[in-house]
Design a protein around this motif. Structure first.
Motif, PDB file in Angstrom:
ATOM      1  N   ASP A  97      39.034  33.853  35.607  1.00 46.87           N
ATOM      2  CA  ASP A  97      40.314  33.697  36.717  1.00 46.87           C
ATOM      3  C   ASP A  97      39.522  33.736  38.186  1.00 46.87           C
ATOM      4  OD1 ASP A  97      39.112  36.343  37.199  1.00 46.87           O
ATOM      5  OD2 ASP A  97      40.844  37.382  36.788  1.00 46.87           O
ATOM      6  N   ARG A  98      38.294  33.138  38.246  1.00 48.68           N
ATOM      7  CA  ARG A  98      37.685  33.077  39.359  1.00 48.68           C
ATOM      8  C   ARG A  98      37.618  34.287  40.265  1.00 48.68           C
ATOM      9  NH1 ARG A  98      40.114  27.001  41.075  1.00 48.68           N
ATOM     10  NH2 ARG A  98      39.609  25.964  39.008  1.00 48.68           N
ATOM     11  N   ARG A  99      37.962  35.364  39.988  1.00 45.81           N
ATOM     12  CA  ARG A  99      37.721  36.326  40.795  1.00 45.81           C
ATOM     13  C   ARG A  99      36.267  36.953  40.610  1.00 45.81           C
ATOM     14  NH1 ARG A  99      41.737  41.373  40.805  1.00 45.81           N
ATOM     15  NH2 ARG A  99      41.355  41.194  42.793  1.00 45.81           N
ATOM     16  N   ILE A 100      35.720  37.430  41.760  1.00 40.69           N
ATOM     17  CA  ILE A 100      34.405  37.978  41.726  1.00 40.69           C
ATOM     18  C   ILE A 100      34.022  39.605  41.093  1.00 40.69           C
ATOM     19  CG2 ILE A 100      33.599  36.167  43.251  1.00 40.69           C
ATOM     20  CD1 ILE A 100      33.384  38.665  45.249  1.00 40.69           C
ATOM     21  N   PHE A 154      27.705  32.869  55.904  1.00 43.48           N
ATOM     22  CA  PHE A 154      28.409  33.502  55.004  1.00 43.48           C
ATOM     23  C   PHE A 154      29.631  32.738  54.155  1.00 43.48           C
ATOM     24  CE2 PHE A 154      28.051  36.300  58.556  1.00 43.48           C
ATOM     25  CZ  PHE A 154      27.598  37.615  58.057  1.00 43.48           C
ATOM     26  N   ALA A 155      29.863  31.336  54.725  1.00 46.00           N
ATOM     27  CA  ALA A 155      30.503  30.661  53.492  1.00 46.00           C
ATOM     28  C   ALA A 155      29.519  30.221  52.439  1.00 46.00           C
ATOM     29  CB  ALA A 155      31.049  29.232  54.331  1.00 46.00           C
ATOM     30  N   ARG A 156      28.499  29.927  52.586  1.00 48.30           N
ATOM     31  CA  ARG A 156      27.442  29.810  51.426  1.00 48.30           C
ATOM     32  C   ARG A 156      27.465  31.093  50.759  1.00 48.30           C
ATOM     33  NH1 ARG A 156      26.277  27.047  47.635  1.00 48.30           N
ATOM     34  NH2 ARG A 156      24.151  26.942  46.945  1.00 48.30           N
ATOM     35  N   VAL A 157      27.227  32.429  51.467  1.00 54.94           N
ATOM     36  CA  VAL A 157      27.211  33.460  50.453  1.00 54.94           C
ATOM     37  C   VAL A 157      28.452  33.518  49.503  1.00 54.94           C
ATOM     38  CG1 VAL A 157      27.329  36.007  50.459  1.00 54.94           C
ATOM     39  CG2 VAL A 157      26.054  34.754  52.057  1.00 54.94           C
ATOM     40  N   ALA A 158      29.803  33.158  50.140  1.00 51.81           N
ATOM     41  CA  ALA A 158      30.825  33.181  49.217  1.00 51.81           C
ATOM     42  C   ALA A 158      30.835  32.244  48.081  1.00 51.81           C
ATOM     43  CB  ALA A 158      31.890  32.932  50.040  1.00 51.81           C
ATOM     44  N   GLU A 159      30.217  30.841  48.338  1.00 58.48           N
ATOM     45  CA  GLU A 159      30.042  30.215  47.575  1.00 58.48           C
ATOM     46  C   GLU A 159      28.816  30.280  46.285  1.00 58.48           C
ATOM     47  OE1 GLU A 159      28.571  26.505  49.376  1.00 58.48           O
ATOM     48  OE2 GLU A 159      30.753  26.127  50.397  1.00 58.48           O
ATOM     49  N   ILE A 160      28.137  30.974  46.514  1.00 61.79           N
ATOM     50  CA  ILE A 160      26.962  31.265  45.593  1.00 61.79           C
ATOM     51  C   ILE A 160      27.665  32.514  44.701  1.00 61.79           C
ATOM     52  CG2 ILE A 160      24.615  32.513  45.391  1.00 61.79           C
ATOM     53  CD1 ILE A 160      23.859  31.084  47.887  1.00 61.79           C
ATOM     54  N   TYR A 161      28.175  33.705  45.337  1.00 61.75           N
ATOM     55  CA  TYR A 161      28.963  34.556  44.716  1.00 61.75           C
ATOM     56  C   TYR A 161      29.787  33.972  43.621  1.00 61.75           C
ATOM     57  CZ  TYR A 161      29.701  39.806  44.678  1.00 61.75           C
ATOM     58  OH  TYR A 161      29.744  41.059  44.348  1.00 61.75           O
ATOM     59  N   ALA A 162      30.748  33.206  44.115  1.00 63.36           N
ATOM     60  CA  ALA A 162      31.533  32.457  42.976  1.00 63.36           C
ATOM     61  C   ALA A 162      30.926  31.967  41.900  1.00 63.36           C
ATOM     62  CB  ALA A 162      32.492  31.721  44.076  1.00 63.36           C
ATOM     63  N   GLU A 163      30.028  31.033  42.376  1.00 65.65           N
ATOM     64  CA  GLU A 163      29.236  30.497  41.158  1.00 65.65           C
ATOM     65  C   GLU A 163      28.595  31.432  40.113  1.00 65.65           C
ATOM     66  OE1 GLU A 163      26.309  28.160  43.643  1.00 65.65           O
ATOM     67  OE2 GLU A 163      27.843  26.833  44.222  1.00 65.65           O
ATOM     68  N   ARG A 164      27.893  32.606  40.658  1.00 64.26           N
ATOM     69  CA  ARG A 164      26.973  33.261  39.818  1.00 64.26           C
ATOM     70  C   ARG A 164      27.880  34.380  39.286  1.00 64.26           C
ATOM     71  NH1 ARG A 164      21.263  33.653  42.955  1.00 64.26           N
ATOM     72  NH2 ARG A 164      21.025  31.632  43.348  1.00 64.26           N
ATOM     73  N   GLU A 177      26.931  56.648  36.565  1.00 66.08           N
ATOM     74  CA  GLU A 177      28.356  56.071  36.258  1.00 66.08           C
ATOM     75  C   GLU A 177      28.412  54.958  37.033  1.00 66.08           C
ATOM     76  OE1 GLU A 177      30.745  57.196  34.276  1.00 66.08           O
ATOM     77  OE2 GLU A 177      30.341  59.307  33.969  1.00 66.08           O
ATOM     78  N   THR A 178      28.703  53.914  36.307  1.00 65.86           N
ATOM     79  CA  THR A 178      28.775  52.371  36.854  1.00 65.86           C
ATOM     80  C   THR A 178      30.211  51.828  36.795  1.00 65.86           C
ATOM     81  OG1 THR A 178      26.457  51.718  36.339  1.00 65.86           O
ATOM     82  CG2 THR A 178      27.840  49.935  36.855  1.00 65.86           C
ATOM     83  N   TYR A 179      30.631  51.560  38.006  1.00 66.03           N
ATOM     84  CA  TYR A 179      32.012  50.778  38.288  1.00 66.03           C
ATOM     85  C   TYR A 179      32.048  49.543  38.783  1.00 66.03           C
ATOM     86  CZ  TYR A 179      32.706  55.914  38.418  1.00 66.03           C
ATOM     87  OH  TYR A 179      32.583  57.128  37.869  1.00 66.03           O
ATOM     88  N   THR A 180      32.858  48.636  37.935  1.00 64.30           N
ATOM     89  CA  THR A 180      32.898  46.872  38.480  1.00 64.30           C
ATOM     90  C   THR A 180      34.180  46.864  39.242  1.00 64.30           C
ATOM     91  OG1 THR A 180      31.805  46.497  36.537  1.00 64.30           O
ATOM     92  CG2 THR A 180      33.073  44.843  37.643  1.00 64.30           C
ATOM     93  N   VAL A 181      34.294  46.489  40.330  1.00 63.93           N
ATOM     94  CA  VAL A 181      35.475  46.089  41.321  1.00 63.93           C
ATOM     95  C   VAL A 181      35.591  44.775  41.376  1.00 63.93           C
ATOM     96  CG1 VAL A 181      36.686  46.481  43.356  1.00 63.93           C
ATOM     97  CG2 VAL A 181      35.199  48.489  42.565  1.00 63.93           C
ATOM     98  N   ARG A 182      37.027  44.410  41.290  1.00 69.26           N
ATOM     99  CA  ARG A 182      37.156  42.815  41.239  1.00 69.26           C
ATOM    100  C   ARG A 182      37.735  42.369  42.694  1.00 69.26           C
ATOM    101  NH1 ARG A 182      38.665  39.165  37.035  1.00 69.26           N
ATOM    102  NH2 ARG A 182      40.414  40.046  37.038  1.00 69.26           N
ATOM    103  N   TYR A 183      37.423  41.308  43.139  1.00 67.53           N
ATOM    104  CA  TYR A 183      37.661  40.647  44.456  1.00 67.53           C
ATOM    105  C   TYR A 183      38.249  39.390  44.165  1.00 67.53           C
ATOM    106  CZ  TYR A 183      36.104  45.080  46.684  1.00 67.53           C
ATOM    107  OH  TYR A 183      35.825  46.289  47.216  1.00 67.53           O
ATOM    108  N   ASP A 184      39.202  38.898  45.087  1.00 66.07           N
ATOM    109  CA  ASP A 184      39.452  37.458  45.086  1.00 66.07           C
ATOM    110  C   ASP A 184      38.270  36.549  45.468  1.00 66.07           C
ATOM    111  OD1 ASP A 184      42.005  37.739  44.420  1.00 66.07           O
ATOM    112  OD2 ASP A 184      42.976  37.789  46.164  1.00 66.07           O
ATOM    113  N   THR A 185      37.564  37.088  46.540  1.00 62.46           N
ATOM    114  CA  THR A 185      36.482  36.127  47.357  1.00 62.46           C
ATOM    115  C   THR A 185      35.210  37.319  47.680  1.00 62.46           C
ATOM    116  OG1 THR A 185      36.980  36.141  49.258  1.00 62.46           O
ATOM    117  CG2 THR A 185      37.982  34.390  47.815  1.00 62.46           C
TER     118      THR A 185
END
Length: 296
Positions: A249-252, A234-244, A196-204
């Protein structure tokens, strides 16, 4: 022979206890989902159980699901620390890798989202099977290989970019076929696995990592890097996450994959596989029919 150790189990317990003190049940939504799925799966089992054990559920949500099912007479919990227990259900303190359960004493054992962090998962499954009465049932869920795949990718990319190399930061989760093989190896009959696979969305990504800390699910790999990571990392991790991995709506997105497994302790009443040659239909007949279809 000493088994290879992957996880720092003492650190895992320490972080789970700290998460419990600081965050309580605020991040139990994954366990809650697993408990709901457990109740639904148990509803399809046409029998009742005298004695059931909720193994290392940390929250009691599994035991509560057993109670709601109406299919269990007595429910006990086994937890790694007394802090995880309460007065709702009787319990005992023990490591799930060293179960204090008598052989052939339990009708049903459940395990929600803990077995993927054991160093000796085959041995733990073997102990579970031995603790079951004949025709007893094991029903559990563990994290599968796709869990947190997005975060793993972004951590590796950021660390390679900034430090010129990467260390393991997300646990290696199992493949569903490997879990099925482990059930067979432990001696379960009629083993079944599914995902069973679930997708959870976060702001960042910071909100995702905050939830993981609240679950006590930071990196506990023995091979982890002890080098402190900078804010820049960690800031770079967040940037890459948002890019990919962001939506319009920009949520990850964060993926959580549950491998569900079930198996029974052997009993003479269970369905047996047919002996070779006992099938009424012949393979040759089937192949001939296929050839005839091709000609039409």
């Amino acid at each position: 022979m000493e088994r290879h150790q992957v996880f720092d189990r003492a650190l895992l317990l320490k972080r789970r206890l700290r998460a419990l003190r600081q965050h309580g049940s605020s991040a139990d939504f994954l366990l809650g989902r697993a408990a709901d799925d457990l109740e639904e799966r148990l509803s399809a089992v046409e029998r009742r159980f005298d004695v059931a054990v909720d193994l290392a559920g940390h929250s009691g949500l599994g035991a509560q699901a057993l109670l709601r099912s109406g299919k269990v007479e007595s429910i006990f919990r086994v937890e790694h620390d007394s802090s995880f227990l309460d007065r709702s259900f009787p319990g005992v303190v023990a490591d799930e890798e060293a179960l204090p359960l008598k052989a052939g004493s339990i009708d049903l054992i459940i395990s929600l989202l803990s077995l993927h962090l054991t160093n000796d998962t085959p041995g733990t499954l073997l102990q579970i099977r031995r603790a079951l009465k004949p025709d007893g049932l094991f029903l559990g869920a563990m994290a599968g290989e796709n869990t947190l795949g997005e975060l793993r990718e972004c951590l590796l990319a950021a660390e390679s970019e900034i430090y010129g190399g990467a260390s393991p930061r997300v646990a290696p989760f199992a493949d569903v076929r490997d879990v099925g093989a482990l059930l067979q190896r432990a001696g379960f009959t009629l083993p079944v696995t599914d995902i069973e696979t679930y997708t959870v969305r976060y702001d960042t990504a910071f909100h995702l990592m905050r939830d993981l800390r609240a679950m006590g699910m930071q990196n506990v790999l023995l091979g982890r890097s002890r080098k402190p990571m900078s804010r820049r990392f960690f800031a770079r991790v967040a940037e890459i996450y948002a890019e990919r991995f962001s939506d319009p709506d920009r949520r990850i997105r964060a993926t959580f994959s549950f491998i569900w497994m079930s198996g029974w302790a052997a009993h003479e009443s269970q369905q047996k596989p047919l002996k070779p040659g006992s099938a009424k239909a012949k393979l040759a007949d089937f192949l001939t029919s296929v050839e005839n279809l091709k000609k039409k």
